[in-house]
Scaffold this motif. Structure first.
Motif, PDB file in Angstrom:
ATOM      1  N   PHE A 159       5.864 -13.914   9.329  1.00  0.00           N
ATOM      2  CA  PHE A 159       5.075 -12.750   8.980  1.00  0.00           C
ATOM      3  C   PHE A 159       3.583 -13.023   8.886  1.00  0.00           C
ATOM      4  CE2 PHE A 159       9.324 -12.152   7.133  1.00  0.00           C
ATOM      5  CZ  PHE A 159       9.701 -11.059   7.890  1.00  0.00           C
ATOM      6  N   LYS A 192       3.763   1.464   8.160  1.00  0.00           N
ATOM      7  CA  LYS A 192       3.644   2.089   9.480  1.00  0.00           C
ATOM      8  C   LYS A 192       4.979   2.706   9.899  1.00  0.00           C
ATOM      9  CE  LYS A 192       2.431   1.192  14.253  1.00  0.00           C
ATOM     10  NZ  LYS A 192       2.158   0.185  15.273  1.00  0.00           N
ATOM     11  N   LEU A 193       6.066   1.988   9.659  1.00  0.00           N
ATOM     12  CA  LEU A 193       7.396   2.503   9.981  1.00  0.00           C
ATOM     13  C   LEU A 193       7.700   3.767   9.175  1.00  0.00           C
ATOM     14  CD1 LEU A 193      10.074   2.180  11.457  1.00  0.00           C
ATOM     15  CD2 LEU A 193      10.800   0.644   9.635  1.00  0.00           C
ATOM     16  N   GLN A 210       1.136  -8.404   5.445  1.00  0.00           N
ATOM     17  CA  GLN A 210       1.432  -7.923   6.797  1.00  0.00           C
ATOM     18  C   GLN A 210       2.801  -7.243   6.852  1.00  0.00           C
ATOM     19  OE1 GLN A 210      -0.730  -7.716   9.182  1.00  0.00           O
ATOM     20  NE2 GLN A 210       0.697  -6.824  10.623  1.00  0.00           N
ATOM     21  N   CYS A 211       3.773  -7.783   6.138  1.00  0.00           N
ATOM     22  CA  CYS A 211       5.096  -7.137   6.077  1.00  0.00           C
ATOM     23  C   CYS A 211       4.985  -5.740   5.490  1.00  0.00           C
ATOM     24  CB  CYS A 211       6.044  -7.950   5.201  1.00  0.00           C
ATOM     25  SG  CYS A 211       6.497  -9.533   5.845  1.00  0.00           S
ATOM     26  N   LYS A 240       2.390  -3.781   5.480  1.00  0.00           N
ATOM     27  CA  LYS A 240       1.696  -2.927   6.450  1.00  0.00           C
ATOM     28  C   LYS A 240       2.668  -2.432   7.530  1.00  0.00           C
ATOM     29  CE  LYS A 240      -2.967  -4.778   5.898  1.00  0.00           C
ATOM     30  NZ  LYS A 240      -3.613  -3.572   5.442  1.00  0.00           N
ATOM     31  N   ILE A 241       3.525  -3.333   8.000  1.00  0.00           N
ATOM     32  CA  ILE A 241       4.519  -2.955   9.019  1.00  0.00           C
ATOM     33  C   ILE A 241       5.481  -1.914   8.455  1.00  0.00           C
ATOM     34  CG2 ILE A 241       6.507  -3.814  10.337  1.00  0.00           C
ATOM     35  CD1 ILE A 241       4.885  -6.482  10.594  1.00  0.00           C
ATOM     36  N   LEU A 242       5.954  -2.129   7.230  1.00  0.00           N
ATOM     37  CA  LEU A 242       6.869  -1.163   6.604  1.00  0.00           C
ATOM     38  C   LEU A 242       6.200   0.188   6.402  1.00  0.00           C
ATOM     39  CD1 LEU A 242       8.618  -3.470   3.997  1.00  0.00           C
ATOM     40  CD2 LEU A 242       9.660  -2.416   6.009  1.00  0.00           C
ATOM     41  N   GLU A 296       5.838   6.630  10.737  1.00  0.00           N
ATOM     42  CA  GLU A 296       6.473   7.046  11.994  1.00  0.00           C
ATOM     43  C   GLU A 296       7.706   7.902  11.733  1.00  0.00           C
ATOM     44  OE1 GLU A 296       7.192   3.460  14.215  1.00  0.00           O
ATOM     45  OE2 GLU A 296       5.043   3.076  14.477  1.00  0.00           O
ATOM     46  N   GLU A 331      -0.499  -1.325  -0.872  1.00  0.00           N
ATOM     47  CA  GLU A 331      -0.077  -0.949   0.479  1.00  0.00           C
ATOM     48  C   GLU A 331       0.817   0.291   0.499  1.00  0.00           C
ATOM     49  OE1 GLU A 331      -1.364  -2.076   3.171  1.00  0.00           O
ATOM     50  OE2 GLU A 331      -2.502  -3.694   2.223  1.00  0.00           O
ATOM     51  N   SER A 339      -0.167 -13.447  10.075  1.00  0.00           N
ATOM     52  CA  SER A 339      -0.914 -12.832  11.177  1.00  0.00           C
ATOM     53  C   SER A 339      -1.836 -13.819  11.841  1.00  0.00           C
ATOM     54  CB  SER A 339      -1.706 -11.646  10.669  1.00  0.00           C
ATOM     55  OG  SER A 339      -2.506 -11.994   9.569  1.00  0.00           O
TER      56      SER A 339
END
Length: 72
Positions: free
Chosen positions: A70, A10-11, A3-4, A6-8, A14, A42, A72
């Motif tokens: 972290f 996405k960032l 999950q970490c 995935k967040i990175l 962006e 990932e 989910s």
């Protein structure tokens, strides 16, 4: 940990979309020896290999961060 990552990722996406002058996002560093396969899956282009080279840390991971944040 996935999950970490995935967040990175996405960032990173962006930031790329913002097209900020002089900011390159070609390389993407995340993950370490114990989770390199997941990090690569990932999107990591650079993985840190400290433990594989230097051995285990003296302190457990929980000393550095709370992995429970972290999940989910």
């Amino acid at each position: 940990m996935r999950q970490c990552f995935k967040i990175l990722k996405k960032l990173q996406q962006e930031i790329i979309q913002q097209n900020i002058p002089n900011i390159g996002m070609k390389e993407f560093s995340m993950g370490m020896s114990d989770d390199l396969e997941t990090a690569i899956e990932e999107g990591a282009t650079i993985v840190r290999m400290g433990t594989a080279v230097f051995g285990a840390r003296i302190y457990p991971d929980s000393y550095y961060w709370d992995e429970g944040k972290f999940k989910s």
